[in-house]
Design a protein around this motif. Structure first.
Motif, PDB file in Angstrom:
ATOM      1  N   GLN A  66      24.679  31.717 -23.175  1.00  0.00           N
ATOM      2  CA  GLN A  66      24.238  32.934 -22.939  1.00  0.00           C
ATOM      3  C   GLN A  66      25.195  33.698 -21.881  1.00  0.00           C
ATOM      4  O   GLN A  66      25.447  34.949 -22.157  1.00  0.00           O
ATOM      5  N   PRO A  67      25.558  33.244 -20.876  1.00  0.00           N
ATOM      6  CA  PRO A  67      26.344  33.930 -19.799  1.00  0.00           C
ATOM      7  C   PRO A  67      27.619  34.277 -20.357  1.00  0.00           C
ATOM      8  O   PRO A  67      28.224  35.673 -20.206  1.00  0.00           O
ATOM      9  N   VAL A  68      28.494  33.673 -21.377  1.00  0.00           N
ATOM     10  CA  VAL A  68      29.565  34.288 -22.004  1.00  0.00           C
ATOM     11  C   VAL A  68      29.207  35.366 -22.965  1.00  0.00           C
ATOM     12  O   VAL A  68      29.885  36.409 -22.899  1.00  0.00           O
ATOM     13  N   VAL A  69      27.995  35.244 -23.559  1.00  0.00           N
ATOM     14  CA  VAL A  69      27.579  36.162 -24.635  1.00  0.00           C
ATOM     15  C   VAL A  69      27.291  37.354 -23.724  1.00  0.00           C
ATOM     16  O   VAL A  69      27.958  38.715 -24.111  1.00  0.00           O
ATOM     17  N   ASP A  70      26.680  37.533 -22.484  1.00  0.00           N
ATOM     18  CA  ASP A  70      26.436  38.640 -21.775  1.00  0.00           C
ATOM     19  C   ASP A  70      27.741  39.085 -21.356  1.00  0.00           C
ATOM     20  O   ASP A  70      27.621  40.432 -21.231  1.00  0.00           O
ATOM     21  N   ALA A  71      28.533  38.447 -20.912  1.00  0.00           N
ATOM     22  CA  ALA A  71      29.792  38.708 -20.364  1.00  0.00           C
ATOM     23  C   ALA A  71      30.638  39.860 -21.270  1.00  0.00           C
ATOM     24  O   ALA A  71      31.351  40.957 -21.196  1.00  0.00           O
ATOM     25  N   VAL A  72      30.746  39.217 -22.894  1.00  0.00           N
ATOM     26  CA  VAL A  72      31.136  40.095 -23.754  1.00  0.00           C
ATOM     27  C   VAL A  72      30.634  41.188 -24.013  1.00  0.00           C
ATOM     28  O   VAL A  72      31.245  42.208 -24.171  1.00  0.00           O
ATOM     29  N   ARG A  73      29.177  41.120 -23.927  1.00  0.00           N
ATOM     30  CA  ARG A  73      28.516  42.486 -24.458  1.00  0.00           C
ATOM     31  C   ARG A  73      28.595  43.602 -23.243  1.00  0.00           C
ATOM     32  O   ARG A  73      28.975  44.898 -23.582  1.00  0.00           O
ATOM     33  N   ALA A  74      28.665  43.133 -21.941  1.00  0.00           N
ATOM     34  CA  ALA A  74      29.012  43.963 -20.904  1.00  0.00           C
ATOM     35  C   ALA A  74      30.224  44.795 -20.859  1.00  0.00           C
ATOM     36  O   ALA A  74      30.561  45.800 -20.546  1.00  0.00           O
ATOM     37  N   ALA A  75      31.327  43.829 -21.339  1.00  0.00           N
ATOM     38  CA  ALA A  75      32.544  44.272 -21.575  1.00  0.00           C
ATOM     39  C   ALA A  75      32.718  45.269 -22.607  1.00  0.00           C
ATOM     40  O   ALA A  75      33.746  45.996 -22.569  1.00  0.00           O
ATOM     41  N   GLY A  76      32.050  44.955 -23.501  1.00  0.00           N
ATOM     42  CA  GLY A  76      32.222  45.716 -24.805  1.00  0.00           C
ATOM     43  C   GLY A  76      33.012  45.401 -26.112  1.00  0.00           C
ATOM     44  O   GLY A  76      32.463  45.776 -26.972  1.00  0.00           O
ATOM     45  N   SER A  77      33.679  44.143 -25.776  1.00  0.00           N
ATOM     46  CA  SER A  77      34.399  43.277 -26.917  1.00  0.00           C
ATOM     47  C   SER A  77      35.140  42.216 -26.052  1.00  0.00           C
ATOM     48  O   SER A  77      35.245  42.353 -25.032  1.00  0.00           O
ATOM     49  N   ILE A  78      35.409  41.309 -27.079  1.00  0.00           N
ATOM     50  CA  ILE A  78      36.096  40.009 -26.424  1.00  0.00           C
ATOM     51  C   ILE A  78      37.371  40.654 -25.871  1.00  0.00           C
ATOM     52  O   ILE A  78      37.838  40.133 -24.783  1.00  0.00           O
ATOM     53  N   ASP A  79      38.342  41.428 -26.562  1.00  0.00           N
ATOM     54  CA  ASP A  79      39.637  41.750 -26.009  1.00  0.00           C
ATOM     55  C   ASP A  79      39.523  42.417 -24.654  1.00  0.00           C
ATOM     56  O   ASP A  79      40.318  42.384 -24.018  1.00  0.00           O
ATOM     57  N   ALA A  80      38.529  43.335 -24.573  1.00  0.00           N
ATOM     58  CA  ALA A  80      38.116  43.926 -23.205  1.00  0.00           C
ATOM     59  C   ALA A  80      37.911  42.949 -22.308  1.00  0.00           C
ATOM     60  O   ALA A  80      38.398  43.144 -21.196  1.00  0.00           O
ATOM     61  N   LEU A  81      37.102  41.919 -22.600  1.00  0.00           N
ATOM     62  CA  LEU A  81      36.640  40.991 -21.376  1.00  0.00           C
ATOM     63  C   LEU A  81      38.295  40.345 -20.947  1.00  0.00           C
ATOM     64  O   LEU A  81      38.259  40.020 -19.948  1.00  0.00           O
ATOM     65  N   VAL A  82      38.896  39.888 -22.065  1.00  0.00           N
ATOM     66  CA  VAL A  82      40.141  39.303 -21.701  1.00  0.00           C
ATOM     67  C   VAL A  82      41.148  40.114 -20.926  1.00  0.00           C
ATOM     68  O   VAL A  82      41.570  39.653 -19.786  1.00  0.00           O
ATOM     69  N   GLU A  83      41.017  41.329 -21.266  1.00  0.00           N
ATOM     70  CA  GLU A  83      41.833  42.387 -20.386  1.00  0.00           C
ATOM     71  C   GLU A  83      41.289  42.348 -18.888  1.00  0.00           C
ATOM     72  O   GLU A  83      42.158  42.432 -18.044  1.00  0.00           O
ATOM     73  N   ARG A  84      40.016  42.380 -18.839  1.00  0.00           N
ATOM     74  CA  ARG A  84      39.489  42.416 -17.556  1.00  0.00           C
ATOM     75  C   ARG A  84      39.800  41.129 -16.559  1.00  0.00           C
ATOM     76  O   ARG A  84      40.060  41.111 -15.399  1.00  0.00           O
ATOM     77  N   LEU A  85      39.515  40.044 -17.380  1.00  0.00           N
ATOM     78  CA  LEU A  85      39.429  39.010 -16.434  1.00  0.00           C
ATOM     79  C   LEU A  85      41.036  38.630 -16.018  1.00  0.00           C
ATOM     80  O   LEU A  85      41.389  38.240 -14.840  1.00  0.00           O
ATOM     81  N   PHE A  86      42.045  38.937 -17.070  1.00  0.00           N
ATOM     82  CA  PHE A  86      43.410  38.822 -16.564  1.00  0.00           C
ATOM     83  C   PHE A  86      43.778  39.834 -15.425  1.00  0.00           C
ATOM     84  O   PHE A  86      44.792  39.599 -14.886  1.00  0.00           O
ATOM     85  N   ALA A  87      43.337  41.163 -15.512  1.00  0.00           N
ATOM     86  CA  ALA A  87      43.810  42.102 -14.418  1.00  0.00           C
ATOM     87  C   ALA A  87      43.121  41.861 -13.293  1.00  0.00           C
ATOM     88  O   ALA A  87      43.664  42.166 -12.323  1.00  0.00           O
ATOM     89  N   ALA A  88      41.905  41.197 -13.220  1.00  0.00           N
ATOM     90  CA  ALA A  88      41.432  40.969 -11.809  1.00  0.00           C
ATOM     91  C   ALA A  88      41.628  39.656 -11.263  1.00  0.00           C
ATOM     92  O   ALA A  88      41.413  39.465 -10.113  1.00  0.00           O
ATOM     93  N   THR A  89      42.076  38.726 -11.820  1.00  0.00           N
ATOM     94  CA  THR A  89      42.303  37.237 -11.309  1.00  0.00           C
ATOM     95  C   THR A  89      43.345  37.299 -10.396  1.00  0.00           C
ATOM     96  O   THR A  89      44.605  38.045 -10.570  1.00  0.00           O
ATOM     97  N   THR A  90      43.414  36.418  -9.227  1.00  0.00           N
ATOM     98  CA  THR A  90      44.305  35.986  -8.355  1.00  0.00           C
ATOM     99  C   THR A  90      45.081  34.463  -9.055  1.00  0.00           C
ATOM    100  O   THR A  90      46.028  34.189  -8.349  1.00  0.00           O
ATOM    101  N   LEU A  91      44.652  34.057  -9.984  1.00  0.00           N
ATOM    102  CA  LEU A  91      44.612  32.669 -10.137  1.00  0.00           C
ATOM    103  C   LEU A  91      46.230  32.326 -11.046  1.00  0.00           C
ATOM    104  O   LEU A  91      46.385  31.256 -11.095  1.00  0.00           O
ATOM    105  N   ALA A  92      46.838  33.521 -11.353  1.00  0.00           N
ATOM    106  CA  ALA A  92      47.627  33.615 -12.088  1.00  0.00           C
ATOM    107  C   ALA A  92      49.212  33.227 -11.509  1.00  0.00           C
ATOM    108  O   ALA A  92      50.276  32.998 -11.763  1.00  0.00           O
TER     109      ALA A  92
END
Length: 493
Positions: A460-486
C-alpha cells in the motif's frame, strides 16, 4: 564461508564434502589416483588447504610465498571496472603492474580471508535451545548465540568470524579468519581474453578462455592486517600451491577446494516444483528484461558501458546459471525421483506409530512451503523494486539508523559496528557503477511490478506514493530530483 572439497573421480563419482569428511573417502580417492595422504585434506592449517582463501564472494589460492594470489577474472572484474578511467581502461585492456610498487589497490571494500581455525559450536548452541519449542524464540536464541560467539571471536585484532549453519541447523561451526584489508591487483588479462566467448562459455568445462587474475595480499610491517598504505609489505602465507609447469594430462585426478554457495539437494518435492515451474522462469524473465534495459542505456550513450560492465556480467553470469538449472530440470527425472523418495519416507513413518513426529515435521515443512508460494508474487515484486540501487541505499540507511539505537549485540545481522567499515566502503564504491538513466529505468520497472500486484498482495505505501505523484513516471522524476543519495557525499552523510 565453509571450505569444501569437490571431487571428480575417474568412475564418475562426483560430490562435495567438508574437509573433515576426506579421510573417510580415502580408499576411494587413492583407488582413483589421489597421491596425497587423504588425512592432509582435513587439516585446514596445513598443505594444501592452508593455501585456499576467500574473497568474500569468490575462492582464491596463494601461489607464492610473497602473498601472490590467483583467482578468476570475473572475481576481480568489479574492481577493475572501478579502477578504470577515461584514460586507463583496465577492464577492457587488462592490467600488468610493471613493479610491485605499481600494483593497483583494489579498493576499501576488497578483502582476503585466510582460515585460521574452525570450531564445532553445535553442542553449545543445542544446550541453549533445549528448552525452547517456539520457532520464533528459537531463532531469536540462535541469533543471540551467533552475535555473542562472533563478537568473542573477533576480540582478536584483524579477525573476521562467522558461525556457519549446516544441514538446516543440524550442525554449527565457527570459522575464524585473518581479514586482510590491503588487496592489490597484480595482473589481469584484457576482457576479450578473461571473458572470451562471453556468457555462452561461462559455467562450461573445459573453458576456452583466460579466466584468471593475479592479486597480492599486503599487511603491516608487523605481519598483521592493516589498512591500505604504501608502507605495507606482502603477506607471507603459511602455505602456497606450487604451479605445475607440465600441466595436466588425460585421466589425471582432479579436486577443487573452495568456498561455494549453498546447496538445496535436500529440498522437498513441493519446494523444488515451485522453483522449477514458478520462480525459475520468473527469474529468467526478470533478468532478460533487466538486460534489455541495460542494453538500451548503453545504446543511448556508449559512455555507459564502463559503468554498467560489472552489472552486465553479473546478469549474464546469473542467467547462464539459471538456464543450466532449468535445462537440467527439464532433462532429468529429479522431480519424480524426489516424490518417490518422499513416498518411501512417509511409508517408513507410517510403519511405526512412534515415528509420528516425523510426519508432523514433514507436514509443517510443506505448510511453510505453501505459505511461501502464496506470497511469492509479492516477494518477487518487492525484490524487483529493490534492484533500484538508490532505494536499496535508502533502505539500508534507515535500517542502520533504526538498529543503531539498540545494543550492538542485539542488532540484526549486517548492522553491527563490525559491519560499518564494509558498509561505508560499499556506498562509496557504488559511484563507479552508477549510471542515472539505467537507475531510473530500474526504479520504474520495480514500481510497475509492485503496482501490478493484485489487491490481496498490494504494497500500500507504494500504491499510495504513485497515486499521490499522479503516475509512475512522475514519482520516478520526483524521487531522483529530491534525492541526495546519487552522490558520494550524499551517501556518506
Amino acid at each position: 564461508m565453509s571450505l569444501l572439497l569437490s571431487l571428480s573421480l575417474a568412475f564418475g563419482a562426483e560430490g562435495m564434502w567438508l574437509p573433515e569428511q576426506a579421510p573417510a573417502l580415502g580408499d576411494a580417492m587413492r583407488a582413483d589416483g589421489l597421491q596425497l595422504d587423504p588425512a592432509t585434506l582435513s587439516q585446514l592449517d596445513g598443505a594444501p588447504l592452508g593455501a585456499i582463501v576467500s574473497l568474500g564472494f569468490c575462492s582464491a589460492s596463494f601461489v607464492s610465498p610473497t602473498g601472490l594470489v590467483v583467482t578468476n577474472h570475473h572475481c576481480a572484474e568489479g574492481w577493475l571496472a572501478n579502477l578504470s578511467t577515461g584514460e586507463r581502461d583496465h577492464l577492457n585492456l587488462g592490467f600488468t603492474a610493471p613493479s610491485r610498487g605499481e600494483e593497483l589497490w583494489a579498493g576499501p571494500s576488497a578483502r582476503m580471508y585466510v582460515i585460521e581455525a574452525v570450531t564445532d559450536q553445535t553442542t553449545a548452541l543445542q544446550t541453549r535451545l533445549k528448552d525452547l519449542t517456539d520457532g520464533a524464540e528459537r531463532q531469536k536464541a540462535i541469533d543471540a548465540f551467533r552475535s555473542e560467539t562472533v563478537a568473542a571471536c573477533e576480540k582478536q585484532a584483524g579477525r573476521r568470524c562467522r558461525l556457519a549453519e549446516f544441514d538446516g541447523g543440524r550442525a554449527y561451526r565457527l570459522y575464524q579468519t585473518l581479514e586482510i584489508r590491503d588487496v592489490r591487483i597484480v595482473q589481469a588479462p584484457p576482457a576479450n581474453i578473461g571473458f572470451f566467448g562471453g556468457d555462452a562459455d561461462n559455467f562450461e568445462w573445459p573453458r576456452h578462455d583466460g579466466d584468471y587474475t593475479f592479486l597480492r595480499a599486503y599487511v603491516g610491517k608487523n605481519g598483521k592486517p592493516a589498512d591500505h598504505s604504501s608502507k605495507n609489505v606482502p603477506y607471507t602465507p603459511r602455505h602456497h600451491l606450487p604451479v605445475s609447469q607440465a600441466g595436466v594430462a588425460p585421466g589425471d585426478y582432479v579436486m577443487v577446494a573452495g568456498f561455494p554457495g549453498s546447496t538445496d539437494r535436500h529440498a522437498l518435492a513441493a519446494d523444488l516444483a515451485q522453483r522449477a515451474t514458478v520462480s525459475l522462469p520468473d527469474d529468467l524473465a526478470s533478468a532478460a528484461a533487466m538486460e534489455a534495459r541495460l542494453a538500451a542505456a548503453i545504446a543511448a550513450d556508449p559512455a555507459a558501458e564502463k559503468y554498467l560492465a560489472s552489472t552486465r556480467f553479473g546478469l549474464e553470469n546469473g542467467r547462464k546459471y539459471d538456464e543450466g538449472i532449468r535445462d537440467n530440470l527439464a532433462a532429468s527425472p529429479i522431480l519424480t525421483r524426489k516424490q518417490e523418495e518422499e513416498a518411501k519416507v512417509e511409508a517408513w513413518i507410517a510403519a511405526d506409530p512412534s515415528r509420528a513426529s516425523y510426519g508432523e515435521s514433514l507436514a509443517a515443512l510443506r505448510a511453510l512451503i505453501a505459505k511461501d508460494a502464496a506470497r511469492y508474487a509479492q516477494d518477487s515484486a518487492v525484490g524487483e523494486l529493490f534492484s533500484c540501487t538508490l532505494l536499496d541505499v535508502a533502505h539500508t540507511a534507515v535500517r542502520w539508523h533504526t538498529e543503531r539505537a539498540k545494543p550492538d549485540l542485539a542488532r540484526e545481522a549486517g548492522t553491527q559496528d563490525r559491519d560499518r567499515p564494509r558498509l561505508v566502503a560499499g556506498m562509496l564504491e557504488l559511484q563507479e557503477g552508477y549510471w542515472a538513466p539505467f537507475e531510473r529505468a530500474q526504479c520504474k520497472a520495480g514500481l510497475e511490478a509492485v503496482v501490478a500486484l493484485p489487491e490481496a498482495h498490494a504494497v500500500q505505501p507504494v500504491v499510495d506514493a504513485v497515486r499521490a505523484a499522479g503516475s509512475i513516471d512522475a514519482l520516478v522524476e520526483r524521487l531522483f530530483a529530491a534525492t541526495t543519495l546519487a552522490t558520494v557525499e550524499g551517501r556518506k552523510g
